[in-house]
Design a protein around this motif. Structure first.
Motif, PDB file in Angstrom:
ATOM      1  N   ASN A  67       0.829  -1.214   0.000  1.00 41.22           N
ATOM      2  CA  ASN A  67       0.000   0.000   0.000  1.00 41.22           C
ATOM      3  C   ASN A  67       0.858   1.257   0.000  1.00 41.22           C
ATOM      4  O   ASN A  67       0.511   2.266  -0.633  1.00 41.22           O
ATOM      5  CB  ASN A  67      -0.924   0.003   1.220  1.00 41.22           C
ATOM      6  CG  ASN A  67      -1.891  -1.177   1.228  1.00 41.22           C
ATOM      7  OD1 ASN A  67      -2.137  -1.799   2.268  1.00 41.22           O
ATOM      8  ND2 ASN A  67      -2.443  -1.523   0.064  1.00 41.22           N
ATOM      9  N   VAL A  68       1.971   1.196   0.705  1.00 38.53           N
ATOM     10  CA  VAL A  68       2.866   2.355   0.756  1.00 38.53           C
ATOM     11  C   VAL A  68       3.437   2.648  -0.636  1.00 38.53           C
ATOM     12  O   VAL A  68       3.471   3.790  -1.095  1.00 38.53           O
ATOM     13  CB  VAL A  68       3.994   2.113   1.767  1.00 38.53           C
ATOM     14  CG1 VAL A  68       4.973   3.297   1.753  1.00 38.53           C
ATOM     15  CG2 VAL A  68       3.442   1.921   3.160  1.00 38.53           C
ATOM     16  N   GLN A  69       3.857   1.586  -1.334  1.00 41.00           N
ATOM     17  CA  GLN A  69       4.440   1.779  -2.663  1.00 41.00           C
ATOM     18  C   GLN A  69       3.401   2.352  -3.631  1.00 41.00           C
ATOM     19  O   GLN A  69       3.704   3.233  -4.448  1.00 41.00           O
ATOM     20  CB  GLN A  69       4.984   0.452  -3.200  1.00 41.00           C
ATOM     21  CG  GLN A  69       6.161  -0.086  -2.395  1.00 41.00           C
ATOM     22  CD  GLN A  69       6.627  -1.437  -2.909  1.00 41.00           C
ATOM     23  OE1 GLN A  69       6.731  -1.657  -4.098  1.00 41.00           O
ATOM     24  NE2 GLN A  69       6.895  -2.360  -1.986  1.00 41.00           N
ATOM     25  N   GLU A  70       2.163   1.887  -3.536  1.00 43.11           N
ATOM     26  CA  GLU A  70       1.116   2.388  -4.418  1.00 43.11           C
ATOM     27  C   GLU A  70       0.822   3.870  -4.123  1.00 43.11           C
ATOM     28  O   GLU A  70       0.561   4.664  -5.040  1.00 43.11           O
ATOM     29  CB  GLU A  70      -0.149   1.547  -4.247  1.00 43.11           C
ATOM     30  CG  GLU A  70      -1.308   1.942  -5.170  1.00 43.11           C
ATOM     31  CD  GLU A  70      -0.954   1.799  -6.629  1.00 43.11           C
ATOM     32  OE1 GLU A  70      -1.526   2.512  -7.473  1.00 43.11           O
ATOM     33  OE2 GLU A  70      -0.081   0.945  -6.953  1.00 43.11           O
ATOM     34  N   ALA A  71       0.868   4.251  -2.856  1.00 42.60           N
ATOM     35  CA  ALA A  71       0.637   5.649  -2.491  1.00 42.60           C
ATOM     36  C   ALA A  71       1.735   6.553  -3.067  1.00 42.60           C
ATOM     37  O   ALA A  71       1.474   7.680  -3.500  1.00 42.60           O
ATOM     38  CB  ALA A  71       0.573   5.790  -0.968  1.00 42.60           C
ATOM     39  N   LEU A  72       2.987   6.048  -3.090  1.00 44.01           N
ATOM     40  CA  LEU A  72       4.074   6.832  -3.680  1.00 44.01           C
ATOM     41  C   LEU A  72       3.882   6.963  -5.190  1.00 44.01           C
ATOM     42  O   LEU A  72       4.116   8.022  -5.778  1.00 44.01           O
ATOM     43  CB  LEU A  72       5.424   6.172  -3.374  1.00 44.01           C
ATOM     44  CG  LEU A  72       6.649   6.958  -3.862  1.00 44.01           C
ATOM     45  CD1 LEU A  72       6.795   8.253  -3.069  1.00 44.01           C
ATOM     46  CD2 LEU A  72       7.928   6.110  -3.745  1.00 44.01           C
ATOM     47  N   ARG A  73       3.431   5.896  -5.802  1.00 48.47           N
ATOM     48  CA  ARG A  73       3.218   5.886  -7.252  1.00 48.47           C
ATOM     49  C   ARG A  73       2.150   6.894  -7.655  1.00 48.47           C
ATOM     50  O   ARG A  73       2.243   7.581  -8.679  1.00 48.47           O
ATOM     51  CB  ARG A  73       2.839   4.477  -7.709  1.00 48.47           C
ATOM     52  CG  ARG A  73       2.821   4.319  -9.237  1.00 48.47           C
ATOM     53  CD  ARG A  73       2.073   3.044  -9.641  1.00 48.47           C
ATOM     54  NE  ARG A  73       2.568   1.883  -8.927  1.00 48.47           N
ATOM     55  CZ  ARG A  73       3.509   1.068  -9.381  1.00 48.47           C
ATOM     56  NH1 ARG A  73       4.056   1.310 -10.548  1.00 48.47           N
ATOM     57  NH2 ARG A  73       3.891   0.028  -8.684  1.00 48.47           N
ATOM     58  N   THR A  74       1.098   7.030  -6.864  1.00 47.65           N
ATOM     59  CA  THR A  74      -0.026   7.904  -7.215  1.00 47.65           C
ATOM     60  C   THR A  74       0.171   9.330  -6.717  1.00 47.65           C
ATOM     61  O   THR A  74      -0.648  10.201  -7.018  1.00 47.65           O
ATOM     62  CB  THR A  74      -1.321   7.346  -6.627  1.00 47.65           C
ATOM     63  OG1 THR A  74      -1.207   7.265  -5.199  1.00 47.65           O
ATOM     64  CG2 THR A  74      -1.621   5.973  -7.203  1.00 47.65           C
ATOM     65  N   GLY A  75       1.235   9.582  -5.928  1.00 48.77           N
ATOM     66  CA  GLY A  75       1.476  10.939  -5.440  1.00 48.77           C
ATOM     67  C   GLY A  75       0.779  11.245  -4.140  1.00 48.77           C
ATOM     68  O   GLY A  75       0.758  12.406  -3.713  1.00 48.77           O
ATOM     69  N   GLU A  76       0.205  10.206  -3.484  1.00 46.30           N
ATOM     70  CA  GLU A  76      -0.482  10.437  -2.214  1.00 46.30           C
ATOM     71  C   GLU A  76       0.525  10.782  -1.118  1.00 46.30           C
ATOM     72  O   GLU A  76       0.210  11.499  -0.181  1.00 46.30           O
ATOM     73  CB  GLU A  76      -1.296   9.189  -1.842  1.00 46.30           C
ATOM     74  CG  GLU A  76      -2.153   9.375  -0.593  1.00 46.30           C
ATOM     75  CD  GLU A  76      -2.972   8.119  -0.296  1.00 46.30           C
ATOM     76  OE1 GLU A  76      -3.522   8.033   0.810  1.00 46.30           O
ATOM     77  OE2 GLU A  76      -3.038   7.232  -1.179  1.00 46.30           O
ATOM     78  N   ILE A  77       1.737  10.248  -1.228  1.00 46.56           N
ATOM     79  CA  ILE A  77       2.805  10.576  -0.286  1.00 46.56           C
ATOM     80  C   ILE A  77       4.011  11.052  -1.075  1.00 46.56           C
ATOM     81  O   ILE A  77       4.085  10.878  -2.287  1.00 46.56           O
ATOM     82  CB  ILE A  77       3.182   9.348   0.587  1.00 46.56           C
ATOM     83  CG1 ILE A  77       3.665   8.194  -0.320  1.00 46.56           C
ATOM     84  CG2 ILE A  77       2.009   8.921   1.446  1.00 46.56           C
ATOM     85  CD1 ILE A  77       4.197   7.015   0.439  1.00 46.56           C
TER      86      ILE A  77
END
Length: 959
Positions: free
Chosen positions: A83-93
């Motif tokens: 989930n963390v990696q996906e958030a980085l990919r989408t710009g959430e973090i």
């Protein structure tokens, strides 16, 4: 008691406020970033309670790194590392504090320098002896952690089953319980957990390291600025003792493996295998070193590449110029901030579209077609650069310097196209304004030239009549008072003409159109002419005029004799004008010791002198010493201005030395060629009045019939009277059309015209057109142009139309008669040459003395010889190769190259092998040695025509 407690409470509050206020600036200055972490991923990430702050190796280390970079982390907790990696990919973090570096992750994240490197190994139960290497895992089962690199590594070894677990603890318990045979995971994390659980003797690594995993801080790909800050901070922290402390805290220190029994056992084993290892140690050590160095270099290159890419992205975005990237099919994939902000478009409006269809080019289909053709050519390897229009979002049109460049990879393949541009609208507007100003200046200059030409014509034409009729009237009057009046008219008329000539010369100089025509010229001859012209004027004022010559002067210097004479006449005339009594002196000197040599002309007088403050002013246009000088002596103040600028055009200078009441000395200095000092002569003052002898004969034009063409009756009548007074006969025509009719009529009724005096500016048909038609109709007699024009190119224009010679108004009687006689003489030479083509022989006469050579040529012409004249060696060679003369009479002393050199070059020509070469010199033959033997014959100056004719008739010139 109560008061004391209250006081302590207030003191504590104030202290707390002060602390908070002290921290406020740092809190305001620190930038907050969103940091994503998984809920439980020990030892990197550990969250013990729901609401507790995240902890772990990665968290504690990143807090230090963020502080070093001036950042405040805002931790966001996710269920899993996926989930963390996906958030980085989408710009959430914005950041992940610790993540393994893989090619797939590098596609959406920027990685700092590594913060740890871990060996991924295979772990098994200590009591399982069936697994010794990773190759033994075929047909076995292996545990991997979800999204861990171990999953990709173990697949290449082909285990029967790969079982995925959520956490490392679950995987280790599965290995201990025998559910799986082994585990693949980074060794430091496994060993840390085993020590923490007291299981280090139950599970052990086996075989070699499968891969080295580098872990680093991961940043969003679109935040290169954040990457640069964190990367520098990581480099500092990893190299510090703080890093080592944090690492030991979370990974711990393993229990010592080497107990006393193990040491004794190891020593025995070591002694047993030492000898065998000794043979292979060096090779393995070198191989390991090479591999380690390669790995380090690869890591450094990756880090440098990532850092460079981030810097390049910042440069691309913040560049002051338009910059974009497009695919080979023309689709725009990247565009920088400058291109968008300067034009008012958004990324959504331009990205993903064919570049020529983007709104920048919407104002012109031609521009779109041009860019499309350029993109297609660039995709084939042909770069493009062009200036074209583009349009902003508000509809305004601008101009850009646009370029398309094909970008190639290491194997020279074109991988994309780079578009760059800079706005040049302001520059183009400036260029347009400058061009308009230049055209306006040219038009103004042209208007000035036309005005001066018209002014010259309008003044010279009536002045011709005034001076001409004054001469005629003077020849009929005897009364002294009448003659004084006539001379007054002449003097003032000449002054007005001098004024016109000065204004025209100054205009030409200022426009850069005054040309000088350097040619070999005799300085002694020029000074002689000035003396003959100025001696009379000096005598009229009762002044002595003396010329001083040095013992030796160059026989010839390369200069414009007309302009040199003009300067000397101006200076001498000024000296006479400003001198009431005493003398005027023209002194010539030659300095052959300077480099280059210098010839000087100093004009001295005993006149009024010039005050020191006015020395510079006298060389400015329309300036004299002071206003009293102008009132007393007259003049326009142009003479010295023109003289100094003419001196500069002749590669010289003009200076003055003066004392009030004593006199002045103006010195003209000319630099000359080194070759000029090789031929020095003793100068003599020669008479300049002989040229008028023939003109002054009253019957010099007897038998000559001339057509006078001019639209002004008074000028036409004046010219007719001057010609008739010299013995000629005339007919008149008022324009060019009437002139054509008169010439045509004379062919049938006679007498034929021997020459035409043609005014060039007339109504109905001007002189240029009439002259061209006469030449087209076969009229081969002399046509003398008569014009009031005095502008640059006037003479050339007349000669191009077909005129034989040129005469400016006002009409000078002597010059008019002289031109007619010279033109008649040229016709006679041509006619005799035509006769000698049939019955005589061609002779080339090479001599730099024009008087003697012309006389000799005329006498040879009477005997049916066709004679060509050459004043120097260069023209002699050209004429000889063109005309192929039967005989060449060659002066040994020529101004440019010696006669001997001319002989050698002509002897080498096959077409001149049968030509007769005759040497001509004023030196004694005994002084010339073998030079005489190279010629067929030798003649000593002065040569008579009879001597030369006798010599020529003694040879068969046709052989």
């Amino acid at each position: 008691m109560t008061l004391s407690r209250r006081t302590r409470i207030m003191s504590c509050c104030l202290t707390l406020c002060a602390c908070l206020l002290g921290l406020l600036p740092s809190l305001v200055l620190a930038e907050s970033i969103r940091v994503g972490v998984p809920k439980n991923f020990p030892p990197h990430y550990q969250i013990t309670d729901a609401g507790a702050e995240p902890d772990g190796f990665a968290i504690e280390l990143f807090n230090v790194i963020a502080a070093k970079a001036g950042l405040t982390p805002d931790y966001i907790i996710f269920e899993s590392i996926q989930n963390v990696q996906e958030a980085l990919r989408t710009g959430e973090i914005d950041v992940i504090p610790n993540l393994g570096i893989t090619p797939e992750r590098e596609s959406y994240a920027l990685f700092t320098a590594p913060i740890e490197t871990a060996a991924v190994r295979l772990f098994k139960r200590s009591d399982d002896d069936s697994i010794e290497t990773v190759e033994d895992m075929a047909e076995r089962s292996v545990a991997v952690i979800q999204s861990n690199i171990g999953f990709d590594i173990i697949r290449q070894y082909g285990p029967a089953r790969t079982i995925v677990y959520s956490t490392l603890r679950e995987a280790l318990l599965a290995v201990l319980a025998g559910e799986v045979d082994a585990l693949v995971y980074p060794a430091p994390v496994v060993e840390s957990l085993l020590r923490e659980s007291g299981l280090e003797n139950r599970i052990q690594p086996v075989g070699r390291t499968l891969v080295e995993v580098r872990r680093a801080v991961a940043i969003r790909a679109d935040r290169p600025d954040l990457f640069l800050r964190l990367n520098e901070a990581v480099k500092e922290v990893v190299a510090s003792e703080t890093y080592a402390t944090i690492y030991r805290k979370w990974y711990g220190t393993p229990k010592p493996f080497w107990t006393v029994p193990r040491i004794f056992l190891a020593v025995g084993v070591f002694l047993g295998i030492f000898s065998a290892l000794l043979f292979i140690w060096r090779a393995r050590a070198l191989a390991a070193m090479d591999k380690a160095l390669a790995s380090i270099q690869e890591q450094q290159l990756r880090a440098q590449s990532t850092e460079f890419a981030a810097k390049l992205q910042v440069f691309f975005e913040q560049n002051l110029y338009f910059a974009g990237i497009m695919d080979l099919d023309g689709t725009l994939t990247e565009i920088n901030r400058t291109a968008l902000e300067s034009s008012g478009y958004s990324r959504k409006e331009v990205l993903g579209r064919l570049f020529w269809e983007t709104p920048w080019w919407r104002g012109s289909s031609q521009v779109q077609a041009l860019i499309r053709a350029g993109a297609e050519a660039a995709a084939m390897g042909e770069p493009m650069r062009v200036e074209l229009s583009y349009w902003l979002a508000d509809g305004s049109e601008r101009i850009t310097d646009f370029a398309l460049t094909p970008i190639r990879n290491d194997i020279n393949e074109i991988i994309f196209l780079a578009a760059t541009a800079s706005d040049i609208t302001a520059r183009k507007q400036t260029e347009k304004a400058l061009e308009a100003a230049r055209r306006a200046a040219e038009q103004a200059n042209q208007a000035k030239s036309e005005f001066l030409a018209n002014m010259s014509h309008e003044i010279r034409t009536p002045m011709s009549a005034i001076l001409g009729y004054a001469d005629i009237l003077g020849s009929h009057l005897d009364d002294p008072d009448d003659l004084v009046s006539i001379e007054t008219i002449r003097r003032n008329g000449r002054y007005l003409l001098e004024l016109i000539n000065d204004v025209l010369d100054l205009s030409k100089i200022e426009a850069g159109k005054l040309e000088v025509n350097p040619e070999p010229s005799s300085p002694a001859a020029v000074v002689s002419e000035v003396f003959s012209l100025m001696e009379v004027r000096a005598g009229e004022k009762g002044l002595d005029f003396e010329v001083l010559m040095p013992k030796q002067l160059p026989e010839f210097i390369n200069t414009d004799p007309v302009r040199l004479r003009q300067i000397l006449i101006n200076l001498t005339a000024n000296a006479i004008k400003f001198t009431e009594k005493g003398s005027v002196e023209l002194a010539v000197s030659f300095d052959d010791t300077s480099t280059p040599p210098i010839i000087s002309f100093a004009i001295s007088d005993t006149g009024v002198g010039i005050p020191e403050p006015q020395m510079d002013a006298i060389f400015q246009a329309f300036q004299q010493g002071d206003n009293t000088m102008t009132r007393r002596f007259g003049g326009t103040g142009l003479g010295l201005t023109i003289s100094r600028q003419l001196a500069a055009l002749l590669n010289g200078s003009l200076s003055v030395d003066s004392s009030v009441g004593v006199g002045s000395t103006f010195t003209l200095r000319l630099t000359i060629d080194e070759a000029c000092k090789l031929r020095l002569v003793e100068p003599e003052l020669s008479s300049a009045g002989s040229r008028a002898t023939l003109v002054d004969q009253p019957d010099s034009l007897t038998g000559v019939h001339i057509l006078v063409v001019d639209d002004r009756d008074d000028i036409r009548l004046l010219v007719q009277r001057l010609i008739e007074r010299a013995g000629g006969t005339t007919r008149a025509a008022p324009n060019g059309l009437a002139a054509l009719a008169s010439v045509e009529l004379s062919k049938t009724l006679g007498p034929a015209f021997d020459a035409v005096i043609m005014d060039m500016q007339m109504p109905i048909m001007d002189g240029f057109e009439a002259t061209r038609q006469l030449r087209d109709d076969g009229f081969d007699r002399p046509i003398i142009a008569l014009t009031a024009g005095a502008m640059l190119g006037e003479r050339e224009k007349c000669l191009e139309a077909g005129c034989s010679s040129y005469l400016s108004k006002p009409v000078d009687e002597h010059r008019l008669i002289q031109l007619i006689l010279e033109a008649r003489a040229q016709v006679a030479v041509v006619e005799r040459a035509a006769m000698s083509e049939q019955s005589g022989y061609r002779v080339l006469l090479v001599d730099d003395n024009p008087d003697s050579s012309k006389a000799l040529a005329q006498l040879l012409g009477f005997r049916q010889y066709q004679v060509d004249l050459a004043p120097d060696g260069t023209s002699a060679i050209t004429q000889a190769l063109t005309n192929k003369p039967h005989a060449i009479v060659l002066d040994l002393g020529l101004p440019d190259i010696s006669g001997v050199e001319v002989l050698e070059r002509l002897r080498a020509e096959p077409s001149l092998q049968n030509s007769l070469f005759i040497a001509l010199t004023g030196r004694d033959p005994s002084e010339l040695g073998s030079v005489v033997e190279r010629f067929d014959h030798f003649l000593l100056k002065p040569v008579t025509a009879d001597d030369l004719i006798t010599l020529l008739e003694g040879h068969d010139l046709t052989s």
